[in-house]
Design a protein around this motif. Structure first.
Motif, PDB file in Angstrom:
ATOM      1  N   HIS A  27       0.856  -1.191   0.000  1.00 25.00           N
ATOM      2  CA  HIS A  27       0.000   0.000   0.000  1.00 25.00           C
ATOM      3  C   HIS A  27       0.889   1.236   0.000  1.00 25.00           C
ATOM      4  O   HIS A  27       1.839   1.322   0.777  1.00 25.00           O
ATOM      5  CB  HIS A  27      -0.868   0.058   1.261  1.00 25.00           C
ATOM      6  CG  HIS A  27      -1.771  -1.112   1.441  1.00 25.00           C
ATOM      7  ND1 HIS A  27      -3.093  -1.082   1.105  1.00 25.00           N
ATOM      8  CD2 HIS A  27      -1.543  -2.357   1.936  1.00 25.00           C
ATOM      9  CE1 HIS A  27      -3.655  -2.262   1.389  1.00 25.00           C
ATOM     10  NE2 HIS A  27      -2.721  -3.051   1.886  1.00 25.00           N
ATOM     11  N   HIS A  28       0.558   2.182  -0.860  1.00 28.06           N
ATOM     12  CA  HIS A  28       1.184   3.501  -0.807  1.00 28.06           C
ATOM     13  C   HIS A  28       0.118   4.435  -0.247  1.00 28.06           C
ATOM     14  O   HIS A  28      -0.979   4.528  -0.806  1.00 28.06           O
ATOM     15  CB  HIS A  28       1.637   3.950  -2.194  1.00 28.06           C
ATOM     16  CG  HIS A  28       2.767   3.116  -2.718  1.00 28.06           C
ATOM     17  ND1 HIS A  28       4.072   3.302  -2.312  1.00 28.06           N
ATOM     18  CD2 HIS A  28       2.787   2.073  -3.567  1.00 28.06           C
ATOM     19  CE1 HIS A  28       4.843   2.415  -2.913  1.00 28.06           C
ATOM     20  NE2 HIS A  28       4.083   1.649  -3.680  1.00 28.06           N
ATOM     21  N   VAL A  29       0.422   5.077   0.880  1.00 28.99           N
ATOM     22  CA  VAL A  29      -0.572   5.922   1.535  1.00 28.99           C
ATOM     23  C   VAL A  29      -0.015   7.327   1.705  1.00 28.99           C
ATOM     24  O   VAL A  29       1.200   7.533   1.782  1.00 28.99           O
ATOM     25  CB  VAL A  29      -1.002   5.353   2.906  1.00 28.99           C
ATOM     26  CG1 VAL A  29      -1.628   3.978   2.755  1.00 28.99           C
ATOM     27  CG2 VAL A  29       0.150   5.306   3.886  1.00 28.99           C
ATOM     28  N   ILE A  50      -4.151   3.298  10.630  1.00 22.09           N
ATOM     29  CA  ILE A  50      -4.326   2.021   9.918  1.00 22.09           C
ATOM     30  C   ILE A  50      -5.599   1.331  10.394  1.00 22.09           C
ATOM     31  O   ILE A  50      -6.397   0.849   9.596  1.00 22.09           O
ATOM     32  CB  ILE A  50      -3.093   1.110  10.113  1.00 22.09           C
ATOM     33  CG1 ILE A  50      -1.901   1.645   9.311  1.00 22.09           C
ATOM     34  CG2 ILE A  50      -3.406  -0.335   9.712  1.00 22.09           C
ATOM     35  CD1 ILE A  50      -0.593   0.933   9.603  1.00 22.09           C
ATOM     36  N   ASN A  77      -8.639   3.314   8.988  1.00 23.08           N
ATOM     37  CA  ASN A  77      -8.766   3.565   7.560  1.00 23.08           C
ATOM     38  C   ASN A  77      -8.446   2.385   6.649  1.00 23.08           C
ATOM     39  O   ASN A  77      -8.844   2.401   5.485  1.00 23.08           O
ATOM     40  CB  ASN A  77      -7.855   4.735   7.152  1.00 23.08           C
ATOM     41  CG  ASN A  77      -8.284   6.028   7.773  1.00 23.08           C
ATOM     42  OD1 ASN A  77      -9.219   6.659   7.329  1.00 23.08           O
ATOM     43  ND2 ASN A  77      -7.622   6.415   8.838  1.00 23.08           N
ATOM     44  N   MET A  78      -7.717   1.407   7.138  1.00 18.64           N
ATOM     45  CA  MET A  78      -7.274   0.329   6.256  1.00 18.64           C
ATOM     46  C   MET A  78      -7.709  -1.064   6.688  1.00 18.64           C
ATOM     47  O   MET A  78      -7.984  -1.904   5.848  1.00 18.64           O
ATOM     48  CB  MET A  78      -5.736   0.334   6.150  1.00 18.64           C
ATOM     49  CG  MET A  78      -5.171   1.564   5.493  1.00 18.64           C
ATOM     50  SD  MET A  78      -3.374   1.490   5.420  1.00 18.64           S
ATOM     51  CE  MET A  78      -3.151   0.129   4.289  1.00 18.64           C
TER      52      MET A  78
END
Length: 101
Positions: free
Chosen positions: A25-27, A45, A48-49
């Protein structure tokens, strides 16, 4: 207010299953007045993920025992764990060492 912070997050060893099976993941974390630290990243995280079963990834404000955390290829225990202040383009890896769950 600081600019957004770009990070590369990687989940492996089965931890990726809690994130829709996606390993990389690129955040971009939103800019804020204080520097981001690992404790804030973990809360972000979780909010949101993390897609399912947060108890398999987190325990309280930190990762559960059995999750190895590397920051730029170094054990986070050497970097200050939750207090480590994240830098733009840091690479943070979470590897589950738990098997048979």
């Amino acid at each position: 207010m600081a600019a957004p912070l770009g990070l590369h997050l990687e989940f492996g060893g089965g931890a990726e299953l809690l994130f829709d099976g996606v390993k990389n993941h690129h955040v971009a974390l939103p800019g804020q007045s204080d520097p981001w630290d690992m404790k804030q990243l973990l809360a972000w995280i979780r909010g949101n993920m993390l897609k399912e079963r947060p108890e398999l990834f987190m325990q309280g404000d930190t990762v559960r025992p059995g999750i190895l955390v590397l920051i730029n290829d170094a054990d986070w225990e050497l970097m200050g764990e939750l207090e480590y202040q994240l830098q733009d383009q840091d690479n943070v890896v979470f590897i589950s060492t738990l098997h048979g769950g």
